[in-house]
Design an enzyme around this catalytic site. Sequence first.
Site, PDB file in Angstrom:
ATOM      1  N   GLN A  42      85.871  62.417 -91.535  1.00 47.21           N
ATOM      2  CA  GLN A  42      85.236  61.622 -90.486  1.00 47.21           C
ATOM      3  C   GLN A  42      86.184  61.289 -89.338  1.00 47.21           C
ATOM      4  OE1 GLN A  42      83.444  58.232 -92.418  1.00 47.21           O
ATOM      5  NE2 GLN A  42      82.312  59.507 -93.841  1.00 47.21           N
ATOM      6  N   CYS A  43      87.109  62.165 -89.065  1.00 48.33           N
ATOM      7  CA  CYS A  43      88.116  61.964 -88.017  1.00 48.33           C
ATOM      8  C   CYS A  43      87.687  62.717 -86.755  1.00 48.33           C
ATOM      9  CB  CYS A  43      89.463  62.500 -88.529  1.00 48.33           C
ATOM     10  SG  CYS A  43      90.826  62.384 -87.361  1.00 48.33           S
ATOM     11  N   GLY A  44      88.123  62.226 -85.604  1.00 50.74           N
ATOM     12  CA  GLY A  44      87.851  62.933 -84.360  1.00 50.74           C
ATOM     13  C   GLY A  44      88.482  64.316 -84.312  1.00 50.74           C
TER      14      GLY A  44
END
Length: 169
Positions: A42-44
Amino acid sequence: MASQSSKPQSIYDFTVKDAKGNDVDLSIYKGKVLIIVNVASQCGLTNSNYTDLTEIYKKYKDQGLEILAFPCNQFGGQEPGSIEEIQNMVCTRFKAEYPIFDKVDVNGDNAAPLYKFLKSSKGGFFGDSIKWNFSKFLVDKEGNVVDRYSPTTTPASMEKDIKKLLGVA
């Protein structure tokens, strides 16, 4: 295998857990060039890194490249899922064919021994801590950590270094 009292000499002195909780002796990767990376769903940086990792793996796996991905929830809680959920996402969404290992801590008292070794091998500019998801370590065919890349360094931009270690023109 190194005894507990001796200092590890290479990543081959470590055993880690796979996604099913089984022990994996990293000496099985002798003779391979490795990218070891802490990952998060769920990281950019997730889409670009997983896409690039999959592409570079497909391009060089037959020449001896392996990618070892270690999920980590220490940065913004961006890897909260179970290992099954993580594997499903990575294999389905990004078509990853490289191994996803059990979730680890990369910093602090509970940091995985492998990550303590990686950081001590290549600290320097980065200091002793992993700063964020998708920090990458490049390991040569003898198990030596030869370089460390920041989370914003794309796997594609590592290609020249990977080719050099693989002996590919």
